[in-house]
Scaffold this motif. Structure first.
Motif, PDB file in Angstrom:
ATOM      1  N   MET A  57       9.840   8.608   5.073  1.00 32.01           N
ATOM      2  CA  MET A  57      10.732   7.448   5.082  1.00 32.01           C
ATOM      3  C   MET A  57      11.877   7.641   4.097  1.00 32.01           C
ATOM      4  SD  MET A  57       8.284   4.061   5.169  1.00 32.01           S
ATOM      5  CE  MET A  57       7.109   3.768   6.512  1.00 32.01           C
ATOM      6  N   VAL A  58      12.936   6.842   4.267  1.00 30.91           N
ATOM      7  CA  VAL A  58      13.962   6.715   3.239  1.00 30.91           C
ATOM      8  C   VAL A  58      13.526   5.553   2.326  1.00 30.91           C
ATOM      9  CG1 VAL A  58      15.782   7.629   4.712  1.00 30.91           C
ATOM     10  CG2 VAL A  58      15.399   5.155   4.640  1.00 30.91           C
ATOM     11  N   PRO A  59      14.098   5.453   1.115  1.00 30.82           N
ATOM     12  CA  PRO A  59      13.630   4.430   0.161  1.00 30.82           C
ATOM     13  C   PRO A  59      13.623   3.003   0.702  1.00 30.82           C
ATOM     14  CG  PRO A  59      15.003   6.018  -0.967  1.00 30.82           C
ATOM     15  CD  PRO A  59      15.073   6.371   0.486  1.00 30.82           C
ATOM     16  N   LEU A  60      14.655   2.608   1.476  1.00 32.44           N
ATOM     17  CA  LEU A  60      14.691   1.243   1.997  1.00 32.44           C
ATOM     18  C   LEU A  60      13.514   0.975   2.925  1.00 32.44           C
ATOM     19  CD1 LEU A  60      16.141  -1.476   2.310  1.00 32.44           C
ATOM     20  CD2 LEU A  60      17.469  -0.467   4.187  1.00 32.44           C
ATOM     21  N   GLN A  61      13.162   1.940   3.761  1.00 33.56           N
ATOM     22  CA  GLN A  61      12.012   1.784   4.655  1.00 33.56           C
ATOM     23  C   GLN A  61      10.719   1.643   3.856  1.00 33.56           C
ATOM     24  OE1 GLN A  61      12.622   5.390   6.962  1.00 33.56           O
ATOM     25  NE2 GLN A  61      13.221   4.186   8.767  1.00 33.56           N
ATOM     26  N   ALA A  62      10.581   2.467   2.811  1.00 36.78           N
ATOM     27  CA  ALA A  62       9.385   2.398   1.968  1.00 36.78           C
ATOM     28  C   ALA A  62       9.281   1.037   1.286  1.00 36.78           C
ATOM     29  CB  ALA A  62       9.424   3.512   0.928  1.00 36.78           C
ATOM     30  N   GLN A  63      10.406   0.554   0.789  1.00 38.00           N
ATOM     31  CA  GLN A  63      10.444  -0.748   0.110  1.00 38.00           C
ATOM     32  C   GLN A  63      10.010  -1.874   1.044  1.00 38.00           C
ATOM     33  OE1 GLN A  63      14.249  -1.588  -1.658  1.00 38.00           O
ATOM     34  NE2 GLN A  63      13.848  -3.758  -1.876  1.00 38.00           N
ATOM     35  N   ASN A  64      10.421  -1.785   2.310  1.00 38.43           N
ATOM     36  CA  ASN A  64      10.103  -2.836   3.286  1.00 38.43           C
ATOM     37  C   ASN A  64       8.725  -2.681   3.918  1.00 38.43           C
ATOM     38  OD1 ASN A  64      12.589  -4.049   2.882  1.00 38.43           O
ATOM     39  ND2 ASN A  64      13.569  -2.997   4.584  1.00 38.43           N
ATOM     40  N   SER A  65       8.023  -1.591   3.598  1.00 41.13           N
ATOM     41  CA  SER A  65       6.724  -1.322   4.231  1.00 41.13           C
ATOM     42  C   SER A  65       5.564  -1.370   3.245  1.00 41.13           C
ATOM     43  CB  SER A  65       6.756   0.060   4.913  1.00 41.13           C
ATOM     44  OG  SER A  65       7.800   0.149   5.859  1.00 41.13           O
ATOM     45  N   LEU A  66       5.804  -1.935   2.075  1.00 42.82           N
ATOM     46  CA  LEU A  66       4.778  -1.913   1.019  1.00 42.82           C
ATOM     47  C   LEU A  66       3.438  -2.480   1.483  1.00 42.82           C
ATOM     48  CD1 LEU A  66       6.991  -2.975  -2.024  1.00 42.82           C
ATOM     49  CD2 LEU A  66       5.882  -0.756  -1.688  1.00 42.82           C
ATOM     50  N   SER A  67       3.481  -3.567   2.234  1.00 44.11           N
ATOM     51  CA  SER A  67       2.223  -4.196   2.654  1.00 44.11           C
ATOM     52  C   SER A  67       1.500  -3.394   3.736  1.00 44.11           C
ATOM     53  CB  SER A  67       2.482  -5.627   3.156  1.00 44.11           C
ATOM     54  OG  SER A  67       3.379  -5.627   4.239  1.00 44.11           O
ATOM     55  N   GLU A  68       2.245  -2.585   4.504  1.00 40.28           N
ATOM     56  CA  GLU A  68       1.623  -1.797   5.579  1.00 40.28           C
ATOM     57  C   GLU A  68       1.167  -0.415   5.117  1.00 40.28           C
ATOM     58  OE1 GLU A  68       4.539  -4.635   7.541  1.00 40.28           O
ATOM     59  OE2 GLU A  68       4.731  -3.138   5.971  1.00 40.28           O
ATOM     60  N   LEU A  69       1.650   0.044   3.976  1.00 41.98           N
ATOM     61  CA  LEU A  69       1.371   1.416   3.548  1.00 41.98           C
ATOM     62  C   LEU A  69      -0.086   1.643   3.148  1.00 41.98           C
ATOM     63  CD1 LEU A  69       4.621   2.297   1.564  1.00 41.98           C
ATOM     64  CD2 LEU A  69       3.906   3.149   3.800  1.00 41.98           C
ATOM     65  N   ARG A  70      -0.879   0.585   3.133  1.00 41.14           N
ATOM     66  CA  ARG A  70      -2.316   0.763   2.893  1.00 41.14           C
ATOM     67  C   ARG A  70      -2.946   1.631   3.982  1.00 41.14           C
ATOM     68  NH1 ARG A  70      -1.426  -4.097   5.192  1.00 41.14           N
ATOM     69  NH2 ARG A  70      -2.669  -4.680   7.015  1.00 41.14           N
ATOM     70  N   ASN A  71      -2.276   1.721   5.131  1.00 38.55           N
ATOM     71  CA  ASN A  71      -2.786   2.514   6.260  1.00 38.55           C
ATOM     72  C   ASN A  71      -2.256   3.945   6.263  1.00 38.55           C
ATOM     73  OD1 ASN A  71      -4.319   0.422   7.404  1.00 38.55           O
ATOM     74  ND2 ASN A  71      -2.519  -0.425   8.437  1.00 38.55           N
TER      75      ASN A  71
END
Length: 349
Positions: free
Chosen positions: A145-159
């Motif tokens: 991901m790019v940083p903005l995508q990572a920032q917006n996916s914090l709650s989903e990144l548990r997967n």
């Protein structure tokens, strides 16, 4: 292993959106994307057909990281070698589940496809967006991901087990949030000329570690020089100031073209920004503005409406690192990957 895998091969475990596809299948999908697909799918179709044509290279535009943007030819076998180096570094195995959410017109998006069908990944390909994992409960071994995508996916990144973040620098706030997750998150270093990343570091670490088959050195400006024999026949000279840590690691200090000469004192903006990163809530950067007395004076540029700043935020700075002026811009100009265009922003103030 590198010398035995051809760019014409498609791994027999490769899957695209749940379907096993061989070379002929991929070409049929590509034609379908070009004829009937959405705009982001058409660039995928173009890339797949380019990949399997008679030429041994792909043409693509550089980002301008090491100079003026230009059209270059990248050897397909070098892209395969890069994919294998990534697989070795991040311990990717055939059948691992991956998410592709990057624009394919850029090198990072192209390389996610190359990694997938060379390494035999099971890849879900979705439209590039600022929130790529929205309403997606799938579990992934590897995501880029790019940083903005990572920032917006914090709650989903548990997967997600492992994630690489590149394209632009991460803010300390995003890095802090990502460090709380069980996901192994790496910041990457690279450019089009190096066929995406040649080094990576776990968030929280200071030094980047180089990937297999890479050698690094410095030129007389203290900028990074990259020798990647299986990727480029020539040394790649960057404009990135670095500190070498042994033979295999380096610390990124900043861009030499961002360096500010203020009254004979050379200041590295990125170094100052790191010191201020947890003290300013909005996006910001420091840069040099023309000044009759100093040549360039150090200014702080903040995104958003003007606000009252507590002078105490500058307490951790050295004498010459304190900005002479604070400027406000309602909205930063940036590239598609989220890189802030400092010079364009300053010229508009």
């Amino acid at each position: 292993m590198i010398d035995t895998i051809s760019y014409q091969n498609v791994h027999n475990l490769f899957k695209l959106n749940g379907f096993h596809l061989n070379r002929n299948d991929l070409c049929r999908v590509a034609y379908s994307f070009i004829k009937e697909g959405e705009e982001f799918e058409k660039s995928v179709g173009d890339f797949i057909l380019d990949w399997f044509d008679a030429k041994s290279y792909i043409e693509m535009n550089t980002s301008g990281t090491t100079g003026t943007p230009k059209l270059i030819r990248v050897d397909k076998q070098a892209m395969v070698n890069s994919a294998i180096a990534t697989g070795d570094f991040f311990d990717l195995k055939p059948g691992d589940k991956a998410l592709h959410c990057l624009p394919t017109k850029y090198i990072a998006g192209k390389m996610m496809f190359v990694r997938s069908f060379i390494l035999g990944l099971d890849v879900d390909f979705v439209a590039p967006s600022s929130h790529p994992m929205l309403q997606n409960d799938s579990k992934y071994d590897f995501v880029a991901m790019v940083p903005l995508q990572a920032q917006n996916s914090l709650s989903e990144l548990r997967n997600v087990k492992k994630m690489i973040v590149g394209g632009a620098r991460m803010s300390s706030a995003v890095e802090k949030e990502l460090s709380k997750l069980k996901t192994k998150v790496y910041e990457t270093y690279g450019m089009t000329e190096t066929i995406t990343h040649i080094a990576a570091k776990k968030i929280g670490e200071e030094a980047f570690s180089i990937l297999p088959n890479i050698k690094i050195s410095q030129d007389d400006r203290n900028c990074l020089v990259i020798d990647a024999l299986k990727i480029s026949n020539e040394s790649i000279v960057t404009n990135d100031l670095v500190e070498l840590v042994g033979e295999n690691k380096f610390v990124f200090l900043g861009r030499i073209d961002n360096v500010i000469n203020s009254g004979g004192i050379k200041l590295i903006p990125e170094k100052i920004e790191n010191k201020l990163s947890d003290k300013i809530n909005s996006r910001f950067f420091v840069t040099g503005k023309q000044d009759a007395n100093l040549g360039e004076k150090l200014v702080l540029v903040i995104e958003g409406e003007q606000q009252a700043l507590d002078e105490a935020i500058f307490d951790g700075l050295d004498k010459y690192e304190k900005p002479k002026e604070v400027l406000y811009v309602s909205k930063f100009i940036e590239t598609e990957s989220g890189k802030v265009k400092r010079k364009e922003i300053l010229s508009g103030i």
